[in-house]
Design an enzyme around this catalytic site. Structure first.
Site, PDB file in Angstrom:
ATOM      1  N   ASP A  13      -3.019  10.005  29.218  1.00 12.10           N
ATOM      2  CA  ASP A  13      -3.036   8.933  28.214  1.00 12.10           C
ATOM      3  C   ASP A  13      -2.760   9.568  26.854  1.00 12.10           C
ATOM      4  O   ASP A  13      -3.504  10.448  26.409  1.00 12.10           O
ATOM      5  CB  ASP A  13      -4.405   8.245  28.227  1.00 12.10           C
ATOM      6  CG  ASP A  13      -4.458   7.018  27.330  1.00 12.10           C
ATOM      7  OD1 ASP A  13      -3.484   6.784  26.589  1.00 12.10           O
ATOM      8  OD2 ASP A  13      -5.466   6.302  27.360  1.00 12.10           O
ATOM      9  N   ASP A 109       2.131   4.237  27.086  1.00 14.37           N
ATOM     10  CA  ASP A 109       1.385   5.434  26.678  1.00 14.37           C
ATOM     11  C   ASP A 109       0.489   5.994  27.784  1.00 14.37           C
ATOM     12  O   ASP A 109      -0.383   6.825  27.509  1.00 14.37           O
ATOM     13  CB  ASP A 109       0.553   5.149  25.428  1.00 14.37           C
ATOM     14  CG  ASP A 109      -0.471   4.041  25.636  1.00 14.37           C
ATOM     15  OD1 ASP A 109      -0.359   3.307  26.636  1.00 14.37           O
ATOM     16  OD2 ASP A 109      -1.385   3.924  24.807  1.00 14.37           O
ATOM     17  N   GLU A 110       0.685   5.588  29.036  1.00 22.54           N
ATOM     18  CA  GLU A 110      -0.122   6.099  30.137  1.00 22.54           C
ATOM     19  C   GLU A 110       0.755   6.332  31.364  1.00 22.54           C
ATOM     20  O   GLU A 110       1.692   5.562  31.620  1.00 22.54           O
ATOM     21  CB  GLU A 110      -1.246   5.116  30.503  1.00 22.54           C
ATOM     22  CG  GLU A 110      -2.248   4.871  29.392  1.00 22.54           C
ATOM     23  CD  GLU A 110      -3.358   3.929  29.816  1.00 22.54           C
ATOM     24  OE1 GLU A 110      -3.549   3.746  31.025  1.00 22.54           O
ATOM     25  OE2 GLU A 110      -4.032   3.371  28.928  1.00 22.54           O
TER      26      GLU A 110
END
Length: 421
Positions: A13, A109-110
């Site tokens: 993350d 974003d992960e």
């Protein structure tokens, strides 16, 4: 069902992704508290995302700007640049792929990866190599937190737990080996477990379950009963370390939403922006070879919300979809003849049918006309694709202040280049 005996998954993350990308690209922002906002020139919106320096003051994502500035008077507000974040996402994934294959990008974003034998035996070296590759080839201001565990769900929880390890935010690393559980898991609050949202937490409270340890000790069938479906039982197996895979999701809708700039918060202004958003949604519908059977319009207004739906005769062309939108806005005008203040809008195409399963409306004999409009929409799409820009559209194409029609920040969907045409 298999229960791994060692760590098999990595979950990564990025820390304060949108704000950290801004800091990496603009050295004037480095080391300063940064808040990313929908558009510049107004304090009547919210901070969409914030940097680690801002979070140290208590600023949170999706916080009203006035409240954020009260907590952090030095907060620097930066208007969003969604296309920049999309390009940063692609660059970061390309660099990580040089170290380890990416299994799935869960959001912008992960991401998650399956570990090979080397990664299972030495996760510390693997994590350090990923972080060093990002710092050297993209930039040191974009950092990430990594979690390792037996399955994806536990790796994600470990990753989130590592975000604030040691009283600092970001650049963390957490390794939960099977022998470390359930003790390490019990230290996490129940509300931090993916799948336990606000409403679900209230239901668990009513059932006398207040901690992760209590939830862990519930029987699998009871978890299924608490959730009201198989999701609860699947979560039980995930928390107990089994290699549980979520079923493949199917596309349910195409839609876009947008916070309106102050000058567009009238019916007329909102109507025009909704038209542009719907054209973007229809383009995505056609690119993925679907037809829609319904249109939904949602408005956030001063006194609450307004919602309306229209049936569509299984279509994907702009003319049919925009005609239905026009009917919905005519209804808004009838319901609010004196006008109203609109803060946010959303348009959604739903009741989808794959192109090879399309069923025409037998009571609506418009197939010839519909095919002509479909051919026109395809021709428009082909021209826009050729020039990588909206050079042709049905009606005027005048994006509002701040742009980003259909290409806004998204935590759940990774935008494509076409979203920014």
């Amino acid at each position: 069902m298999r229960k791994p005996e060692t760590i098999e998954r990595l979950y990564l993350d990025f820390d304060g992704f949108f704000a950290s990308v801004e800091q990496q690209c603009d050295r004037r922002l480095r080391g300063r508290p940064v808040g990313v906002v929908p558009f510049e020139g107004t304090d009547r919106t919210a901070v969409i995302a914030c940097s680690r320096e801002a979070k140290a003051y208590g600023v949170k994502n999706v916080m009203p700007i006035n409240e954020a500035k009260r907590l952090c008077p030095e907060l620097v507000l930066v208007p969003q640049k969604p296309d920049l974040y999309r390009r940063a996402h692609n660059a970061l994934l390309s660099e990580i792929e040089t170290v380890i294959p990416i299994d799935t990008a869960k959001s912008i974003d992960e991401l998650t990866c399956r570990l090979d034998e080397a990664g299972r035996s030495d996760p510390l070296t693997l994590a350090a190599k990923i972080k060093a590759t990002i710092a050297e080839n993209v930039g040191p201001w974009i950092t990430c937190t990594i979690g390792f565990a037996a399955n994806r769900q536990l790796a994600k929880i470990a990753c989130k737990a590592g975000k604030r390890d040691g009283g600092r935010y970001g650049d963390g690393l957490t390794i939960w080996r099977p022998e470390d559980l359930p003790a390490a898991l019990h230290a996490v609050t129940m509300e931090e477990i993916p799948g336990v949202g606000g409403n679900m937490a209230k239901r668990l409270y009513r059932a006398g379950i207040f901690t992760t340890e209590q939830l862990y000790n519930v029987q699998a069938k009871h978890m299924r009963k608490l959730w009201g479906n198989v999701t609860g039982e699947r979560l039980w197996y995930a928390l107990h370390g089994y290699d549980i895979q979520a079923p493949a999701s199917s596309r349910g809708m195409f839609g876009h939403g947008r916070v309106l700039p102050p000058e567009s918060r009238t019916i007329r202004g909102a109507r025009e922006i909704s038209r542009l958003l719907l054209i973007k949604a229809a383009r995505r519908l056609r690119r993925e070879n679907f037809y829609a059977g319904g249109l939904w319009l949602w408005l956030s207004i001063r006194d609450g919300t307004w919602m309306g739906k229209r049936h569509l005769p299984v279509v994907n062309d702009d003319q049919a979809i925009l005609s239905a939108l026009s009917e919905l806005w005519d209804q808004v005008g009838k319901d609010h003849p004196r006008g109203l203040m609109i803060f946010r809008i959303g348009v959604t195409l739903y009741d989808l049918s794959p192109s090879h399963e399309r069923q025409l409306d037998l009571l609506l004999n418009d197939d010839c006309q519909r095919r002509r409009w479909e051919n026109a929409s395809k021709a428009i799409d082909n021209l826009n694709t050729r020039y990588a820009s909206t050079v042709v559209s049905l009606g005027q194409w005048r994006p509002p202040a701040g742009g980003h029609v259909g290409g806004k920040i998204s935590y759940t969907r990774i935008p494509s280049a076409e979203d920014f045409w």
